[in-house]
Write a protein that holds these residues in place. Structure first.
Motif, short mmCIF file in Angstrom:
data_model
loop_
_atom_site.label_atom_id
_atom_site.label_comp_id
_atom_site.label_asym_id
_atom_site.label_seq_id
_atom_site.Cartn_x
_atom_site.Cartn_y
_atom_site.Cartn_z
N ILE A 29 14.62 50.07 5.64
CA ILE A 29 14.92 51.12 4.66
C ILE A 29 13.84 51.22 3.58
N VAL A 90 10.40 44.31 3.36
CA VAL A 90 9.73 43.95 4.61
C VAL A 90 10.69 43.19 5.53
N GLU A 103 7.62 38.70 6.35
CA GLU A 103 7.91 38.09 5.05
C GLU A 103 6.71 37.32 4.51
N LEU A 275 24.33 45.00 -4.28
CA LEU A 275 22.95 44.70 -3.87
C LEU A 275 22.06 45.95 -3.94
N GLY A 276 22.65 47.09 -3.66
CA GLY A 276 21.89 48.34 -3.65
C GLY A 276 21.53 48.86 -5.02
N GLU A 296 10.08 45.76 -7.07
CA GLU A 296 10.75 45.91 -5.77
C GLU A 296 12.25 45.73 -5.93
N VAL A 298 15.85 44.18 -5.06
CA VAL A 298 16.19 42.81 -4.66
C VAL A 298 16.57 42.75 -3.17
N GLY A 300 16.83 43.48 0.99
CA GLY A 300 15.84 43.42 2.07
C GLY A 300 15.73 44.75 2.78
N SER A 301 15.28 44.69 4.04
CA SER A 301 14.96 45.92 4.78
C SER A 301 16.18 46.53 5.47
N ALA A 302 17.34 45.86 5.36
CA ALA A 302 18.62 46.39 5.90
C ALA A 302 18.46 47.07 7.25
N ASP A 304 20.23 47.16 9.75
CA ASP A 304 21.48 47.73 10.30
C ASP A 304 21.70 49.18 9.89
N ILE A 305 21.06 49.63 8.80
CA ILE A 305 21.26 51.03 8.38
C ILE A 305 19.94 51.79 8.31
N LYS A 310 21.35 56.17 5.04
CA LYS A 310 22.54 55.55 4.43
C LYS A 310 22.18 54.62 3.27
N ALA A 311 20.89 54.34 3.09
CA ALA A 311 20.49 53.34 2.09
C ALA A 311 20.71 53.85 0.67
N ASP A 353 27.46 52.17 0.00
CA ASP A 353 27.68 50.79 -0.42
C ASP A 353 28.41 50.68 -1.75
P1 NAD Z 1 19.37 42.85 3.43
O1 NAD Z 1 19.33 42.87 1.93
O2 NAD Z 1 18.35 43.63 4.12
O3 NAD Z 1 20.83 43.40 3.90
C1 NAD Z 1 22.04 42.72 3.61
C2 NAD Z 1 23.20 43.74 3.71
O4 NAD Z 1 23.15 44.62 2.60
C3 NAD Z 1 23.12 44.63 4.95
O5 NAD Z 1 24.42 44.89 5.40
C4 NAD Z 1 22.50 45.92 4.44
O6 NAD Z 1 22.85 47.07 5.17
C5 NAD Z 1 23.00 45.97 3.01
N1 NAD Z 1 22.03 46.61 2.12
C6 NAD Z 1 20.86 46.07 1.67
N2 NAD Z 1 20.21 46.94 0.92
C7 NAD Z 1 20.97 48.06 0.88
C8 NAD Z 1 20.83 49.32 0.25
N3 NAD Z 1 19.75 49.62 -0.52
N4 NAD Z 1 21.78 50.24 0.43
C9 NAD Z 1 22.87 49.97 1.17
N5 NAD Z 1 23.07 48.79 1.79
C10 NAD Z 1 22.13 47.85 1.65
O7 NAD Z 1 19.33 41.32 3.86
P2 NAD Z 1 19.25 40.68 5.34
O8 NAD Z 1 20.11 41.47 6.27
O9 NAD Z 1 19.53 39.24 5.14
O10 NAD Z 1 17.74 40.81 5.79
C11 NAD Z 1 17.23 41.87 6.59
C12 NAD Z 1 15.71 41.73 6.67
O11 NAD Z 1 15.16 41.91 5.36
C13 NAD Z 1 15.24 40.36 7.15
O12 NAD Z 1 14.14 40.55 7.99
C14 NAD Z 1 14.85 39.65 5.88
O13 NAD Z 1 13.87 38.67 6.09
C15 NAD Z 1 14.30 40.79 5.06
N6 NAD Z 1 14.34 40.61 3.60
C16 NAD Z 1 13.31 41.15 2.91
C17 NAD Z 1 13.31 41.06 1.53
C18 NAD Z 1 12.20 41.73 0.79
O14 NAD Z 1 11.45 42.51 1.38
N7 NAD Z 1 12.05 41.50 -0.49
C19 NAD Z 1 14.36 40.46 0.85
C20 NAD Z 1 15.43 39.94 1.60
C21 NAD Z 1 15.41 40.02 2.98
#
Ligand code: NAD
Length: 377
Positions: A29, A90, A103, A275-276, A296, A298, A300-302, A304-305, A310-311, A353
């Motif tokens: 995302i 990322v 990462e 988190l969003g 940035e 907090v 990650g790249s989410a 799943d969406i 949807k982000a 979210d």
């Molecule tokens: P994540 O934060 O990407 O997602 C966790 C959950 O929160 C997921 O269900 C996601 O859909 C939801 N979510 C996160 N951000 C959202 C948003 N802006 N809007 C709506 N829903 C949101 O964490 P993860 O699933 O543990 O990690 C996914 C990838 O991201 C991994 O490859 C991880 O290494 C990476 N990551 C990157 C960073 C960064 O770039 N700073 C930080 C954390 C994780």
């Protein structure tokens, strides 16, 4: 590159010139939320008569695909010349088995730009208070705190560290270590940040048990003499973990080391419950000391969406507001961005979210959330 010109008064009274911003959308995302930041930046430009040019570079998985490296030399060279960097996120399953991990790009850029200070605000917006993990009683007085965490020292980097056999048993060890310069520079960031907030710093340590904590406390006290307009208190980390749950409204700026900050900043995030909505900044010095800033969300790249509109882009947009305030010296523009996000929420519009907190219209997609925010500037 961003070229920032125009007639906006900055914090130090001067006009901003030649400020440069690099965009690193990254993966998942990341590109979607970064695109909303660009819309908001354009709206700021229009409102304040500024002129922004942005340059986009590769990082993370996208950079691995294009160059084989998570942080290509070309990206680093552009970032080194920039005033500020805005990163999306990322990582993703596509690169889980890759010999180079996305990462690693993030860790490398933090190291290369000497980003030793991590700033994470935790704000419970009244509109989203229902999302807080805490009882309404704990957040009704208003929670608005900033965790300032030292990012490049402490037990994560101290030497010696390792695993070995001693007298036939496996042992593992790390070294908790800070020198006084490392403590002083992060303390300066915290006091400086407090000046643009409510002026109160709570320094968190474990000085009742650890030598490191005693040096930490002494140096923070010494540094405080340069910031007599701020108030300093000290708290042990175990008590702080408890107070964050019982009475988070008492905190303004929490200053702490890398290990304690890792844990406390996540706990503070849980207090807000979304988190969003969580922005962050990593700095190479207090704003008045200059240096580059990496901003940035907090999250990650989410994956799943990703790609589904949807982000929630607000964490990224609020990171942009931090950039305007802390690195670009444009507090008015930063306020305008934060107010625009609030305006969207006040209208009862919610991303998926945050929908549990009183959604009054159709669920907002990432794009529409960005459009509405830009329109509210
Ligand atoms: P994540 O934060 O990407 O997602 C966790 C959950 O929160 C997921 O269900 C996601 O859909 C939801 N979510 C996160 N951000 C959202 C948003 N802006 N809007 C709506 N829903 C949101 O964490 P993860 O699933 O543990 O990690 C996914 C990838 O991201 C991994 O490859 C991880 O290494 C990476 N990551 C990157 C960073 C960064 O770039 N700073 C930080 C954390 C994780």
């Amino acid at each position: 590159m961003l070229r920032c010109t125009g007639a906006v008064q900055t914090t130090n009274g001067a006009y901003p010139v030649n400020k440069r911003i690099v965009l690193l959308p990254g993966d998942g995302i990341g590109p979607e939320v970064t695109a909303q930041c660009v819309k908001v930046l354009r709206a700021v430009e229009k409102k304040y008569g500024l002129s922004f040019d942005t340059e986009e570079c590769l990082i993370g998985g996208a950079a691995i695909d294009a160059t084989g490296e998570p942080l290509p030399e070309a990206t680093l060279a552009v970032c080194r010349k920039a005033d500020a960097v805005l990163l999306g996120a990322v990582g993703g399953p596509k690169w889980d088995k890759s010999p180079r991990r996305p990462e690693a790009g993030l860790l490398a850029i933090r190291k290369e730009l000497n980003l030793f200070a991590n700033l994470r605000p935790a704000l419970v917006l009244p509109e989203l208070a229902a999302l807080s993990a805490l009882h309404p009683r704990a957040v009704e007085q208003g929670v608005d705190m900033l965790v300032v965490r030292e990012l490049t020292g402490d037990v994560y980097f101290g030497q010696p560290a390792g695993e070995e056999r001693r007298e036939g048993r496996r042992v593992a060890f790390n070294t908790m270590i800070y020198n006084e310069d490392e403590v002083r520079r992060i303390a300066r960031v915290a006091f400086s940040a407090a000046r643009s907030r409510r002026g109160r710093v709570c320094s968190v340590d474990k000085s009742n048990v650890l030598h490191v904590g005693r040096l930490w406390r002494t140096v923070v006290d010494e540094t405080h003499r340069d910031y007599p307009d701020t108030e300093l208190t000290h708290m042990y980390v175990d008590n702080c973990a408890m107070q964050l749950v019982i009475n988070p409204a008492q905190f303004d700026v929490i200053l702490t080391g890398n290990l304690f900050g890792d844990i406390l900043s996540d706990e503070a995030a849980a207090v807000t419950g979304s988190l969003g909505m969580l922005p962050s900044a990593s700095l190479s010095g207090a704003p008045e000391d200059g240096g580059v800033g990496l901003y940035e969300p907090v999250h990650g790249s989410a994956p799943d969406i990703a790609g589904q509109d949807k982000a929630n882009p607000f964490a990224a947009v609020l990171s942009l507001a931090m950039m305007l305030r802390l690195t670009l010296g444009l507090p008015e523009a930063a306020d305008a961005v934060e107010k625009a996000v609030r305006a969207v929420l006040r209208d009862g519009r919610r991303t998926a979210d945050t929908a549990a907190a009183g959604c009054k219209g159709p669920i907002l997609g990432c794009n529409e959330a960005g459009d509405l925010t830009a329109a509210s500037i």
